[in-house]
Scaffold this motif. Structure first.
Motif, PDB file in Angstrom:
ATOM      1  N   GLY A  32       0.785  -1.219   0.000  1.00 35.58           N
ATOM      2  CA  GLY A  32       0.000   0.000   0.000  1.00 35.58           C
ATOM      3  C   GLY A  32       0.821   1.276   0.000  1.00 35.58           C
ATOM      4  N   ALA A  33       2.138   1.166  -0.023  1.00 39.49           N
ATOM      5  CA  ALA A  33       2.980   2.355  -0.027  1.00 39.49           C
ATOM      6  C   ALA A  33       3.069   2.912  -1.433  1.00 39.49           C
ATOM      7  N   PRO A  34       3.117   4.255  -1.592  1.00 36.01           N
ATOM      8  CA  PRO A  34       3.232   4.830  -2.921  1.00 36.01           C
ATOM      9  C   PRO A  34       4.622   4.586  -3.485  1.00 36.01           C
ATOM     10  N   PRO A  35       4.760   4.444  -4.823  1.00 35.86           N
ATOM     11  CA  PRO A  35       6.079   4.267  -5.415  1.00 35.86           C
ATOM     12  C   PRO A  35       6.968   5.454  -5.089  1.00 35.86           C
ATOM     13  N   ASP A  39      14.755   9.815  -6.964  1.00 36.11           N
ATOM     14  CA  ASP A  39      15.823  10.330  -6.110  1.00 36.11           C
ATOM     15  C   ASP A  39      15.522  10.175  -4.633  1.00 36.11           C
ATOM     16  N   GLN A  40      14.440   9.492  -4.307  1.00 36.53           N
ATOM     17  CA  GLN A  40      14.066   9.355  -2.903  1.00 36.53           C
ATOM     18  C   GLN A  40      15.074   8.495  -2.173  1.00 36.53           C
ATOM     19  N   GLN A  41      15.459   8.895  -0.976  1.00 37.20           N
ATOM     20  CA  GLN A  41      16.399   8.136  -0.181  1.00 37.20           C
ATOM     21  C   GLN A  41      15.703   6.929   0.425  1.00 37.20           C
ATOM     22  N   GLU A  42      16.516   5.999   0.922  1.00 46.88           N
ATOM     23  CA  GLU A  42      15.981   4.798   1.551  1.00 46.88           C
ATOM     24  C   GLU A  42      15.009   5.174   2.654  1.00 46.88           C
ATOM     25  N   ALA A  43      13.837   4.540   2.625  1.00 44.31           N
ATOM     26  CA  ALA A  43      12.789   4.890   3.584  1.00 44.31           C
ATOM     27  C   ALA A  43      12.790   3.902   4.735  1.00 44.31           C
ATOM     28  N   ALA A  44      12.638   4.411   5.942  1.00 44.04           N
ATOM     29  CA  ALA A  44      12.551   3.545   7.121  1.00 44.04           C
ATOM     30  C   ALA A  44      11.103   3.137   7.324  1.00 44.04           C
ATOM     31  N   PRO A  45      10.860   1.922   7.780  1.00 44.35           N
ATOM     32  CA  PRO A  45       9.486   1.483   8.011  1.00 44.35           C
ATOM     33  C   PRO A  45       8.856   2.226   9.166  1.00 44.35           C
ATOM     34  N   GLU A  46       7.571   2.481   9.058  1.00 44.90           N
ATOM     35  CA  GLU A  46       6.847   3.138  10.132  1.00 44.90           C
ATOM     36  C   GLU A  46       6.418   2.073  11.142  1.00 44.90           C
ATOM     37  N   SER A  47       7.410   1.620  11.930  1.00 43.11           N
ATOM     38  CA  SER A  47       7.192   0.465  12.788  1.00 43.11           C
ATOM     39  C   SER A  47       6.175   0.735  13.884  1.00 43.11           C
ATOM     40  N   GLY A  48       5.939   2.004  14.240  1.00 41.91           N
ATOM     41  CA  GLY A  48       4.998   2.301  15.304  1.00 41.91           C
ATOM     42  C   GLY A  48       3.583   1.894  14.974  1.00 41.91           C
ATOM     43  N   GLY A  76      10.244   1.137   2.382  1.00 40.97           N
ATOM     44  CA  GLY A  76       9.205   0.724   3.305  1.00 40.97           C
ATOM     45  C   GLY A  76       9.579  -0.615   3.919  1.00 40.97           C
ATOM     46  N   ASN A  77       8.717  -1.588   3.779  1.00 36.80           N
ATOM     47  CA  ASN A  77       8.979  -2.926   4.299  1.00 36.80           C
ATOM     48  C   ASN A  77       9.231  -3.923   3.170  1.00 36.80           C
ATOM     49  N   ASN A  78       9.895  -3.465   2.125  1.00 37.96           N
ATOM     50  CA  ASN A  78      10.266  -4.290   0.989  1.00 37.96           C
ATOM     51  C   ASN A  78      11.749  -4.110   0.695  1.00 37.96           C
ATOM     52  N   TRP A  79      12.368  -5.164   0.196  1.00 38.13           N
ATOM     53  CA  TRP A  79      13.805  -5.139  -0.058  1.00 38.13           C
ATOM     54  C   TRP A  79      14.125  -5.673  -1.446  1.00 38.13           C
ATOM     55  N   VAL A  83      22.199 -12.157  -3.903  1.00 39.32           N
ATOM     56  CA  VAL A  83      22.912 -13.261  -3.282  1.00 39.32           C
ATOM     57  C   VAL A  83      23.714 -13.925  -4.392  1.00 39.32           C
ATOM     58  N   GLU A  84      25.035 -13.779  -4.321  1.00 37.49           N
ATOM     59  CA  GLU A  84      25.915 -14.310  -5.370  1.00 37.49           C
ATOM     60  C   GLU A  84      25.459 -13.821  -6.746  1.00 37.49           C
ATOM     61  N   GLU A  85      25.208 -12.541  -6.844  1.00 39.19           N
ATOM     62  CA  GLU A  85      24.829 -11.864  -8.092  1.00 39.19           C
ATOM     63  C   GLU A  85      23.411 -12.167  -8.567  1.00 39.19           C
ATOM     64  N   ARG A  86      22.675 -12.985  -7.859  1.00 43.50           N
ATOM     65  CA  ARG A  86      21.277 -13.204  -8.245  1.00 43.50           C
ATOM     66  C   ARG A  86      20.386 -12.209  -7.511  1.00 43.50           C
ATOM     67  N   MET A  87      19.517 -11.522  -8.257  1.00 44.13           N
ATOM     68  CA  MET A  87      18.636 -10.539  -7.670  1.00 44.13           C
ATOM     69  C   MET A  87      17.489 -11.212  -6.928  1.00 44.13           C
ATOM     70  N   ILE A  88      17.282 -10.788  -5.685  1.00 41.84           N
ATOM     71  CA  ILE A  88      16.195 -11.292  -4.855  1.00 41.84           C
ATOM     72  C   ILE A  88      15.341 -10.104  -4.426  1.00 41.84           C
ATOM     73  N   VAL A  89      14.039 -10.265  -4.448  1.00 43.53           N
ATOM     74  CA  VAL A  89      13.117  -9.227  -3.987  1.00 43.53           C
ATOM     75  C   VAL A  89      12.256  -9.810  -2.872  1.00 43.53           C
ATOM     76  N   VAL A  90      12.127  -9.084  -1.781  1.00 38.61           N
ATOM     77  CA  VAL A  90      11.266  -9.478  -0.671  1.00 38.61           C
ATOM     78  C   VAL A  90      10.148  -8.462  -0.554  1.00 38.61           C
ATOM     79  N   VAL A  91       8.918  -8.937  -0.615  1.00 36.80           N
ATOM     80  CA  VAL A  91       7.743  -8.078  -0.562  1.00 36.80           C
ATOM     81  C   VAL A  91       6.897  -8.480   0.644  1.00 36.80           C
TER      82      VAL A  91
END
Length: 209
Positions: A32-35, A39-48, A76-79, A83-91
């Protein structure tokens, strides 16, 4: 009786997942986070705003990813990381209490005759916790798990299994943990998993000093 090893098929494989670009803006749509702007810097999750179980799971995930790739990107909460040059995405989707690990493998349009059946066979016996899937015109390795019950070992194992599905695509089609063959993949994945968990334990001990 053990099944015969599959004949190697000619697949159009995306080398180490590097042949396409999957920006974190895509992953951010799932929670649900907007793209982000380019140039946006790395965003920290709103853990509260998160339930304690979800926040704890996200913290564990972040530690594992940092141990694997110090240059991992987080929105946000996505990465997105390698790993050894293979792209991994965590959603993650905290509202639905789900997370998924995905890696692109091949163009679905380039699969040869009989390949789809072979993928479904692998999903039945050698893919195990991770699975092959098709979406957006690509074949993916994918691992899905509830978020609040996700342990460090679950998450680390999910990453390694997903990567193994991509690495063995076209040959053994194996997540590397268990299969009906007599190969070495299971021992290799288990060793990698134990090494990663030991590294995380050592980091936590250093941080506690």
């Amino acid at each position: 009786m053990l099944a015969r090893s599959p004949r190697r098929l000619s697949f159009g494989v995306l080398a180490a997942g590097a042949a396409i670009s999957l920006p974190l803006a895509l992953a951010a749509q799932d929670d649900g986070a907007p793209p982000p702007d380019a140039d946006q810097q790395e965003a920290a999750p709103e853990s509260g705003e998160l339930a304690p179980e979800a926040k704890a799971a996200l913290d564990r995930m972040s530690e594992v990813i940092a141990a694997l790739d110090g240059d991992a990107q987080r929105t946000g909460n996505n990465w997105q990381f390698k790993v050894e040059e293979r792209m991994i995405v965590v959603v993650t989707d905290t509202d639905a209490d789900r997370m998924r690990i995905i890696t692109p493998i091949a163009a679905a349009s380039e699969l040869p005759e009989g390949a789809m059946e072979r993928l479904m066979q692998a999903n039945f016996d050698t893919a195990l916790d991770a699975r092959y899937a098709i979406g957006q015109g690509l074949v993916w390795g994918a691992f899905v798990h509830p978020l609040d019950s996700l342990t460090t070992r679950d998450f680390a194992s999910g990453i390694l299994q997903t990567k193994s599905l991509a690495d063995t695509f076209g040959t053994t089609f194996s997540s590397g943990v268990l299969n009906y063959g007599g190969g070495d993949s299971g021992a290799i994945i288990e060793r990698q998993l134990n090494d990663l968990l030991e590294e995380l334990d050592e980091r936590q001990r250093r941080d506690a000093i």
